[in-house]
Design a protein around this motif. Structure first.
Motif, PDB file in Angstrom:
ATOM      1  N   HIS A 105       0.807  -1.217   0.000  1.00  0.00           N
ATOM      2  CA  HIS A 105       0.000   0.000   0.000  1.00  0.00           C
ATOM      3  C   HIS A 105       0.841   1.268   0.000  1.00  0.00           C
ATOM      4  O   HIS A 105       0.649   2.156  -0.844  1.00  0.00           O
ATOM      5  N   HIS A 106       1.746   1.376   0.942  1.00  0.00           N
ATOM      6  CA  HIS A 106       2.515   2.612   1.110  1.00  0.00           C
ATOM      7  C   HIS A 106       3.284   3.011  -0.158  1.00  0.00           C
ATOM      8  O   HIS A 106       3.225   4.186  -0.552  1.00  0.00           O
ATOM      9  N   PRO A 107       4.015   2.094  -0.811  1.00  0.00           N
ATOM     10  CA  PRO A 107       4.772   2.530  -1.995  1.00  0.00           C
ATOM     11  C   PRO A 107       3.886   3.136  -3.081  1.00  0.00           C
ATOM     12  O   PRO A 107       4.260   4.143  -3.698  1.00  0.00           O
ATOM     13  N   ALA A 108       2.731   2.543  -3.317  1.00  0.00           N
ATOM     14  CA  ALA A 108       1.855   3.045  -4.382  1.00  0.00           C
ATOM     15  C   ALA A 108       1.160   4.339  -3.980  1.00  0.00           C
ATOM     16  O   ALA A 108       1.215   5.351  -4.699  1.00  0.00           O
ATOM     17  N   HIS A 168      -1.583   3.069   8.273  1.00  0.00           N
ATOM     18  CA  HIS A 168      -2.007   3.620   6.987  1.00  0.00           C
ATOM     19  C   HIS A 168      -2.333   5.102   7.045  1.00  0.00           C
ATOM     20  O   HIS A 168      -2.349   5.774   6.001  1.00  0.00           O
ATOM     21  N   PHE A 169      -2.645   5.621   8.229  1.00  0.00           N
ATOM     22  CA  PHE A 169      -3.372   6.882   8.310  1.00  0.00           C
ATOM     23  C   PHE A 169      -2.674   8.062   7.651  1.00  0.00           C
ATOM     24  O   PHE A 169      -3.290   8.798   6.864  1.00  0.00           O
ATOM     25  N   THR A 170      -1.398   8.295   7.950  1.00  0.00           N
ATOM     26  CA  THR A 170      -0.815   9.566   7.521  1.00  0.00           C
ATOM     27  C   THR A 170      -0.601   9.645   6.011  1.00  0.00           C
ATOM     28  O   THR A 170      -0.865  10.682   5.399  1.00  0.00           O
ATOM     29  N   VAL A 171      -0.138   8.565   5.398  1.00  0.00           N
ATOM     30  CA  VAL A 171       0.000   8.589   3.945  1.00  0.00           C
ATOM     31  C   VAL A 171      -1.378   8.640   3.281  1.00  0.00           C
ATOM     32  O   VAL A 171      -1.582   9.348   2.289  1.00  0.00           O
ATOM     33  N   HIS A 173      -3.962  10.065   4.492  1.00  0.00           N
ATOM     34  CA  HIS A 173      -4.453  11.436   4.667  1.00  0.00           C
ATOM     35  C   HIS A 173      -4.000  12.312   3.501  1.00  0.00           C
ATOM     36  O   HIS A 173      -4.796  13.078   2.940  1.00  0.00           O
ATOM     37  N   TYR A 174      -2.724  12.211   3.141  1.00  0.00           N
ATOM     38  CA  TYR A 174      -2.227  12.975   2.006  1.00  0.00           C
ATOM     39  C   TYR A 174      -2.836  12.472   0.698  1.00  0.00           C
ATOM     40  O   TYR A 174      -3.246  13.266  -0.155  1.00  0.00           O
ATOM     41  N   PHE A 175      -2.883  11.149   0.540  1.00  0.00           N
ATOM     42  CA  PHE A 175      -3.426  10.587  -0.695  1.00  0.00           C
ATOM     43  C   PHE A 175      -4.864  11.044  -0.926  1.00  0.00           C
ATOM     44  O   PHE A 175      -5.244  11.369  -2.059  1.00  0.00           O
ATOM     45  N   MET A 176      -5.665  11.082   0.133  1.00  0.00           N
ATOM     46  CA  MET A 176      -7.073  11.438  -0.013  1.00  0.00           C
ATOM     47  C   MET A 176      -7.263  12.911  -0.373  1.00  0.00           C
ATOM     48  O   MET A 176      -8.377  13.328  -0.708  1.00  0.00           O
ATOM     49  N   ALA A 177      -6.198  13.695  -0.322  1.00  0.00           N
ATOM     50  CA  ALA A 177      -6.271  15.092  -0.750  1.00  0.00           C
ATOM     51  C   ALA A 177      -5.945  15.243  -2.230  1.00  0.00           C
ATOM     52  O   ALA A 177      -5.963  16.361  -2.755  1.00  0.00           O
ATOM     53  N   THR A 178      -5.649  14.127  -2.912  1.00  0.00           N
ATOM     54  CA  THR A 178      -5.355  14.177  -4.338  1.00  0.00           C
ATOM     55  C   THR A 178      -6.614  13.862  -5.140  1.00  0.00           C
ATOM     56  O   THR A 178      -7.619  13.389  -4.603  1.00  0.00           O
TER      57      THR A 178
END
Length: 220
Positions: A105-108, A168-171, A173-178
């Motif tokens: 998950h994190h890398p993608a 999962h939360f912090t990455v 959080h940023y991803f969901m702003a894209t």
């Protein structure tokens, strides 16, 4: 003596550790550092982490670096139920899904967030659409697996919240702003899981540190 966490809170890695501290109700001190000033390369910090990265946790005489290792230590000591303590099966599931987060998950999701947010805001360049497209395809496959898993249980490790979810939360959080947040919204069980995670009081507090446009590319 309060636990000390060194780093800049907008980093998704530092904030991963912060989230674990908040969820565990630990009395801690965030020791602010300035990445632009090179605080992480100073001798006193290299003594804490020879790789010159953040976060670093000091808990009495113990020093721990790497955000997931910090999370494990904090929860093992202060809130072991978030590691599945007391059940070998639960512990195995937490460990397995934490590995999935780290390697699948994190890398993608992180690459997409980096290109969409960090590239223009921090690096002064346009997003690399080829990198985004490649990782969107990877993330689609990961989220299909998550959807299947979360259709069978409330959280990734089972019917209990664990570090596997929190990590999962912090990455995310940023991803969901894209503009690619729709990938999550297209999966009803993943969407419900994310919304529940983001609504937790500790997550809301940590989200306040995560300034969009900063910190996506920081250490680990």
């Amino acid at each position: 003596m309060a636990v000390k966490l060194y780093g800049w809170s907008r980093s998704p890695f530092v904030s991963r550790a912060l989230l674990c501290l908040e969820e565990a109700g630990v009395d801690y001190e965030l020791v602010p550092m300035n990445k632009e000033a090179g605080d992480h390369r100073r001798p006193d910090h290299i003594a804490r982490n020879p790789f010159g990265q953040v976060p670093v946790l000091e808990d009495g005489d113990l020093t721990v670096f790497e955000s997931r290792a910090i999370g494990k230590h904090v929860l093992r000591k202060y809130k072991p139920e978030l590691l599945g303590a007391g059940s070998l099966e639960d512990t195995a599931m937490v460990e397995m899904w934490l590995e999935v987060e780290a390697h699948q998950h994190h890398p993608a999701a992180g690459a997409i967030a980096h290109e969409c947010i960090a590239a223009p805001a921090l690096l002064g360049r346009m997003p690399n659409q080829a990198i985004i497209d490649e990782n969107v395809e990877k993330l689609k496959k990961v989220l299909e697996v998550y959807e299947t898993r979360l259709s069978k249980c409330r959280y990734l490790a089972g019917d209990f919240l664990s570090l596997a979810d929190l990590s999962h939360f912090t990455v995310m959080h940023y991803f969901m702003a894209t503009e690619y947040a729709a990938l999550v919204e297209a999966h009803p069980h993943v969407k419900a899981w994310w919304e529940e995670l983001a609504a937790r009081p500790a997550a809301k507090k940590v989200a306040g540190f995560l300034t969009i446009g900063s910190g996506v590319t920081t250490e680990k």
